[in-house]
Design a protein around this motif. Structure first.
Motif, short mmCIF file in Angstrom:
data_model
loop_
_atom_site.label_atom_id
_atom_site.label_comp_id
_atom_site.label_asym_id
_atom_site.label_seq_id
_atom_site.Cartn_x
_atom_site.Cartn_y
_atom_site.Cartn_z
N TYR A 248 -58.99 -6.23 11.40
CA TYR A 248 -58.32 -5.36 12.37
C TYR A 248 -58.45 -3.91 11.93
O TYR A 248 -58.82 -3.62 10.79
CB TYR A 248 -56.85 -5.76 12.49
CG TYR A 248 -56.66 -7.05 13.26
CD1 TYR A 248 -56.32 -7.05 14.61
CD2 TYR A 248 -56.82 -8.29 12.63
CE1 TYR A 248 -56.15 -8.23 15.31
CE2 TYR A 248 -56.67 -9.48 13.32
CZ TYR A 248 -56.32 -9.44 14.67
OH TYR A 248 -56.17 -10.61 15.36
N THR B 15 -55.99 -1.44 11.73
CA THR B 15 -54.92 -0.74 11.02
C THR B 15 -53.98 -1.71 10.30
O THR B 15 -53.85 -2.88 10.67
CB THR B 15 -54.07 0.09 11.99
OG1 THR B 15 -53.38 -0.79 12.89
CG2 THR B 15 -54.93 1.07 12.78
N GLU B 16 -53.31 -1.18 9.28
CA GLU B 16 -52.28 -1.94 8.58
C GLU B 16 -51.15 -2.31 9.54
O GLU B 16 -50.59 -3.42 9.46
CB GLU B 16 -51.74 -1.12 7.42
CG GLU B 16 -50.64 -1.80 6.62
CD GLU B 16 -50.22 -1.03 5.39
OE1 GLU B 16 -49.00 -1.01 5.11
OE2 GLU B 16 -51.10 -0.44 4.71
N ALA B 17 -50.80 -1.41 10.44
CA ALA B 17 -49.73 -1.70 11.40
C ALA B 17 -50.06 -2.90 12.26
O ALA B 17 -49.18 -3.71 12.60
CB ALA B 17 -49.47 -0.47 12.27
N ALA B 18 -51.33 -3.05 12.63
CA ALA B 18 -51.74 -4.20 13.43
C ALA B 18 -51.49 -5.50 12.67
O ALA B 18 -51.01 -6.49 13.24
CB ALA B 18 -53.21 -4.08 13.81
N GLN C 105 -49.27 -5.94 10.19
CA GLN C 105 -47.83 -6.10 10.03
C GLN C 105 -47.18 -6.65 11.30
O GLN C 105 -46.28 -7.50 11.23
CB GLN C 105 -47.20 -4.75 9.68
CG GLN C 105 -45.71 -4.80 9.39
CD GLN C 105 -45.41 -5.45 8.06
OE1 GLN C 105 -45.69 -4.88 7.01
NE2 GLN C 105 -44.85 -6.65 8.08
N ASN C 106 -47.63 -6.23 12.45
CA ASN C 106 -46.98 -6.58 13.72
C ASN C 106 -47.62 -7.75 14.45
O ASN C 106 -47.14 -8.16 15.51
CB ASN C 106 -46.97 -5.36 14.64
CG ASN C 106 -46.18 -4.20 14.04
OD1 ASN C 106 -45.15 -4.40 13.41
ND2 ASN C 106 -46.68 -2.98 14.23
N GLY D 298 -55.69 -0.70 3.86
CA GLY D 298 -54.30 -0.37 3.62
C GLY D 298 -54.04 1.12 3.53
O GLY D 298 -54.97 1.92 3.37
N LYS D 299 -52.76 1.47 3.61
CA LYS D 299 -52.35 2.87 3.45
C LYS D 299 -52.11 3.20 1.98
O LYS D 299 -52.61 4.20 1.47
CB LYS D 299 -51.08 3.13 4.26
CG LYS D 299 -51.24 3.03 5.77
CD LYS D 299 -49.91 3.29 6.47
CE LYS D 299 -50.05 3.21 7.98
NZ LYS D 299 -48.74 3.40 8.66
N ARG E 140 -52.55 -11.01 5.80
CA ARG E 140 -51.61 -12.11 5.99
C ARG E 140 -52.44 -13.38 6.11
O ARG E 140 -53.65 -13.32 6.37
CB ARG E 140 -50.75 -11.90 7.25
CG ARG E 140 -49.77 -10.74 7.14
CD ARG E 140 -49.13 -10.39 8.48
NE ARG E 140 -48.19 -11.42 8.93
CZ ARG E 140 -47.62 -11.41 10.14
NH1 ARG E 140 -47.91 -10.44 11.02
NH2 ARG E 140 -46.76 -12.35 10.48
N LEU F 29 -48.70 -8.96 3.41
CA LEU F 29 -47.56 -8.42 4.15
C LEU F 29 -46.68 -9.50 4.78
O LEU F 29 -46.21 -9.36 5.91
CB LEU F 29 -48.06 -7.45 5.23
CG LEU F 29 -48.90 -6.27 4.73
CD1 LEU F 29 -49.30 -5.39 5.89
CD2 LEU F 29 -48.14 -5.47 3.67
N LYS G 42 -43.52 -10.50 0.62
CA LYS G 42 -44.44 -9.51 0.06
C LYS G 42 -45.06 -10.00 -1.26
O LYS G 42 -44.48 -10.77 -2.00
CB LYS G 42 -43.76 -8.16 -0.18
CG LYS G 42 -43.16 -7.53 1.06
CD LYS G 42 -44.23 -7.06 2.02
CE LYS G 42 -43.66 -6.22 3.15
NZ LYS G 42 -42.72 -6.93 4.02
#
Length: 263
Positions: free
Chosen positions: A152, A154-157, A159-160, A182-183, A190, A229, A233
């Motif tokens: 993917y 982004t990291e946000a993608a 995570q969500n 990652g940031k 995951r 994530l 963690k």
């Protein structure tokens, strides 16, 4: 019959984080059906069993549903038990798996390092079956020995991301790894394996035998910092070394005791 058991949080710097594994040191192998029943009763993502054989240890891993070919966090947990409680001498442990070959764990201070075979991937189309496993389609898809790897943006993608477990379980694979750059670390991930009885694994050492070669090639460096994530963690230090991957982390004791298995 009593059987010693430990519960260890692997890839964790404190209890209630990382990935819990049950560790059962055996004098000799119990029937496979009993090993599976113990794993089912423990109801953790993995229960690991080992038997000493000369200067090495035969090792096997069970989810609540099946025996698996390789498990990183449970191997780390078994090594932690051997070094800390079962009087293993030295700073190096040689495990052997009939399914995955030679596996080693070394100890330096409180850091344990797994030496596992690398699992390189090949790119595959993002099929409808893969696309329907999550609420957001991946940018790219790859296949490794046991798992699919979905990349993917982004990291946000990551995570969500919302998984559809029934569709993941229907795929011809142990599970799906999802990942992005990652940031604060080099990459995040995951891991989902509902077909093996694990909807989402908290921290998956074996998945990093796929992730480390991929991100090493993408980022142009062998040493990588990684975070999984999940809600618990987990932090891992990885190094891609050709056809091997070194995966490092720490572990904490949560519980020790005895199983009572009847006559």
């Amino acid at each position: 019959m009593q059987q010693k058991i430990y519960q260890i949080d692997a890839f964790a710097d404190r209890v209630f984080t990382g990935n819990p594994a049950a560790v059962c040191p055996l004098q000799e192998w119990l029937p496979d059906s009993l090993l599976q029943e113990i794993a089912m009763e423990n109801n953790l993502s993995e229960t690991v069993f080992y038997v000493k054989e000369g200067d090495r240890y035969q090792i096997r891993w069970f989810t609540p549903r099946v025996e698996v070919d390789l498990c990183g966090h449970a191997t780390l947990a078994a090594a932690f038990v051997l070094f800390t409680f079962e009087k293993h001498a030295g700073s190096h442990i040689h495990f052997y798996s009939s399914r995955s070959g030679d596996l080693t764990v070394s100890k330096r201070a409180d850091q344990l390092t797994l030496d596992f075979p690398a699992d390189p991937v090949r790119e595959i189309p993002v099929s409808d079956g893969i696309r329907e496993c999550f609420d957001l389609p991946p940018v790219k898809a790859f296949a490794g020995k046991s798992d699919y790897l979905l990349v993917y943006d982004t990291e946000a993608a990551i995570q969500n991301l919302q998984p559809h477990f029934e569709r993941i379980a229907a795929l011809p694979a142990r599970g799906i790894i999802v990942t992005a750059k990652g940031k604060q670390v080099d990459f995040v991930s995951r891991f989902f394996a509902p077909g093996a009885g694990i909807n989402e694994d908290p921290v998956t050492g074996s998945a990093h035998t796929t992730l480390a070669p991929y991100w090493s090639a993408q980022l142009g460096k062998p040493a990588l910092q990684a975070a999984q994530l999940s809600s618990r963690k987990g932090l891992l230090h990885c190094r891609h070394e050709g056809n091997r991957v070194a995966i490092s982390g720490t572990a904490k004791l949560y519980m020790m005791g005895n199983l009572f298995l009847g006559e």
